[in-house]
Write a protein that holds these residues in place. Structure first.
Motif, short mmCIF file in Angstrom:
data_model
loop_
_atom_site.label_atom_id
_atom_site.label_comp_id
_atom_site.label_asym_id
_atom_site.label_seq_id
_atom_site.Cartn_x
_atom_site.Cartn_y
_atom_site.Cartn_z
N GLN A 324 0.77 -1.20 -0.05
CA GLN A 324 0.20 0.36 0.26
C GLN A 324 0.86 1.23 -0.22
O GLN A 324 0.55 2.29 -0.03
CB GLN A 324 -1.19 0.23 1.53
CG GLN A 324 -2.18 -0.33 1.66
CD GLN A 324 -3.45 -0.10 0.43
OE1 GLN A 324 -3.31 0.93 -0.08
NE2 GLN A 324 -3.76 -1.37 -0.55
N LEU A 375 -2.19 2.09 8.68
CA LEU A 375 -1.18 1.60 7.06
C LEU A 375 0.39 1.16 7.62
O LEU A 375 0.35 0.03 7.55
CB LEU A 375 -1.22 2.44 5.88
CG LEU A 375 -2.94 2.71 4.98
CD1 LEU A 375 -1.97 3.75 3.59
CD2 LEU A 375 -2.31 1.60 4.16
N SER A 379 0.15 -2.58 9.01
CA SER A 379 0.80 -3.46 7.57
C SER A 379 2.67 -4.18 8.77
O SER A 379 3.02 -4.81 8.01
CB SER A 379 2.11 -2.17 6.77
OG SER A 379 3.29 -3.39 5.52
N MET A 412 -7.42 -2.96 3.18
CA MET A 412 -6.84 -1.61 2.47
C MET A 412 -7.09 -0.79 2.23
O MET A 412 -7.30 0.03 1.72
CB MET A 412 -5.54 -1.72 3.43
CG MET A 412 -5.02 -1.93 4.48
SD MET A 412 -5.39 -0.95 5.69
CE MET A 412 -5.53 -1.49 7.11
#
Length: 429
Positions: A324, A375, A379, A412
């Protein structure tokens, strides 16, 4: 001779005294996307790039639904779609058993519309963005080294000794961002993991289906995905040991290192073949670093200050475990161009332009702060679980958590950064 020297000196001083309205540090994905977003709003910017040409290291990246929504807002989405095939599914394979532990259809309907995933060439995307910008927007061989203030104007000192004055400064200068350091953002942390990437060419075409294969467990995480009919991208991340120190000395040594690791597990032969025929990235092995999500919380991190802000990896460097990083940078670009553009064009409320700019950048910062926290935090956790070679973690991952982790890959990207128009302001949740 003296007269000529004096004339040149005067011209140089006049050039330094003329302030650029908007200066963007870094001509990577975030920097060029911000510049294009501002251009679409009718605003000119100058992009400073330290390299003599566009940097194309990295080969490719996964562009998910949220990335294509941002690319559509910038007007280049279809240009990228025409050159990259749609990825239809995700298979997660356990390297210990060789079994597929989770399968996902990547074309399903999300909360905000159908999902979309393509493996996009970084070079193709950079070129697509550059082609839409006015000539002369990017100033190459212009590395920002320090910043000082002169009232509300920022004086930018470049590596060649020259200076540039900026009324607005946007830092898209990557994980080692000079602008982020000036804002006081915390230094990125070392995750303790390293990544290498490769690009396999199949001139006569390949028979690899349109699926993203992820391989997890036994101390590494790997993946392989086609970009089109002739190009396949792969990556390999691991936690290095002292015995691995010579792996990145040459492309041949790195390929052999990856092949040795993969051959000790139960991975498909097509993965080994892709590595064997691949071209290696210029950066053979790169440490995976991330900014602590806690450092982006309101009481800890300053994303914007006055007429200065950051975007992309300068804001939220993250490990690649959700694929991402680039997608979030494109989201940043659309939100930032909308907020700043509206402020400069007078749609951000009454008052002088300086005050409107500051309010616009604050609006951008608050819109992106929690997205960055989410994020980077998720992650890191996903990467830790997927790569772990701990027996208990591996069992729970393969038997219990595989479905949750795979679903996270779809959750996401189910995000809409909105358009460049303030009349449609959707920044997701």
């Amino acid at each position: 001779m003296k007269k000529s020297h004096s004339h040149l000196q005067t011209a140089s001083m006049q050039q330094e005294q003329a302030a650029e309205e908007i200066v963007i540090a870094g001509a990577g994905l975030a920097g060029l996307a911000v510049a294009l977003g501002l251009h679409r709003k009718g605003l000119r910017s100058v992009v400073l790039e330290s390299s003599p040409s566009l940097r194309t290291s990295g080969f490719a990246f996964m562009a998910w639904t949220n990335a294509f929504r941002a690319l559509d807002a910038l007007g280049v989405g279809d240009k990228l779609r025409s050159k990259h095939q749609q990825i239809e599914g995700l298979n997660v394979l356990s390297s210990a058993t060789g079994e597929i532990v989770q399968e996902l259809d990547l074309r399903v309907q999300g909360k905000r519309g159908p999902h979309e995933a393509r493996c996009v060439s970084r070079n193709e995307l950079l070129q697509a963005l550059e082609e839409e910008l006015p000539s002369g927007t990017i100033r190459y061989s212009s590395k920002l080294v320090s910043i000082e203030e002169d009232g509300n104007t920022k004086i930018l000192h470049l590596a060649d000794g020259s200076t540039l004055r900026a009324k607005v400064l946007i830092g898209c200068d990557g994980i080692n961002s000079v602008v982020a350091r000036w804002l006081g953002l915390a230094k990125p942390l070392d995750s303790g993991r390293v990544a290498t990437r490769g690009h396999a060419k199949y001139p006569d075409g390949h028979d690899i289906g349109p699926k993203f294969l992820q391989i997890v467990g036994q101390g590494f995480r790997a993946g392989m995905v086609p970009c089109n009919d002739t190009d396949v991208y792969w990556f390999f991340t691991w936690s290095p040991s002292p015995n691995d120190k010579d792996a990145d000395q040459s492309a041949a040594a790195m390929k052999q290192f990856v092949l040795t690791k993969l051959r000790s597990t139960k991975v498909p032969n097509r993965v080994l073949e892709a590595v064997e025929r691949s071209e290696m990235n210029d950066v053979l092995a790169a440490p995976l670093r991330f900014r602590s999500p806690l450092s982006l919380l309101p009481f800890a991190g300053v994303i914007s200050k006055g007429n200065v802000c950051v975007a992309g990896d300068a804001l939220h460097p993250t490990t690649p475990d959700l694929a991402q990083g680039a997608c979030a940078a494109l989201e940043d670009a659309v939100v930032l161009a909308r907020c700043l553009g509206d402020a400069i064009l007078g749609n951000g409320g009454d008052g002088e332009e300086e005050r409107r700019v500051e309010a616009g950048l604050r609006l951008y910062a608050e819109a992106r702060r929690w997205r960055g926290v989410q994020l980077t935090g998720v992650s890191y956790v996903v990467g830790f679980v997927q790569q772990s070679d701990h027996a208990v973690v591996g069992f729970v991952r393969d038997k219990v958590m595989s479905r949750v982790l795979a679903r996270m890959v779809l959750m996401m990207p189910d995000y809409d950064c909105g358009t460049l128009s303030s009349s449609v302001h959707r920044t997701g949740e």
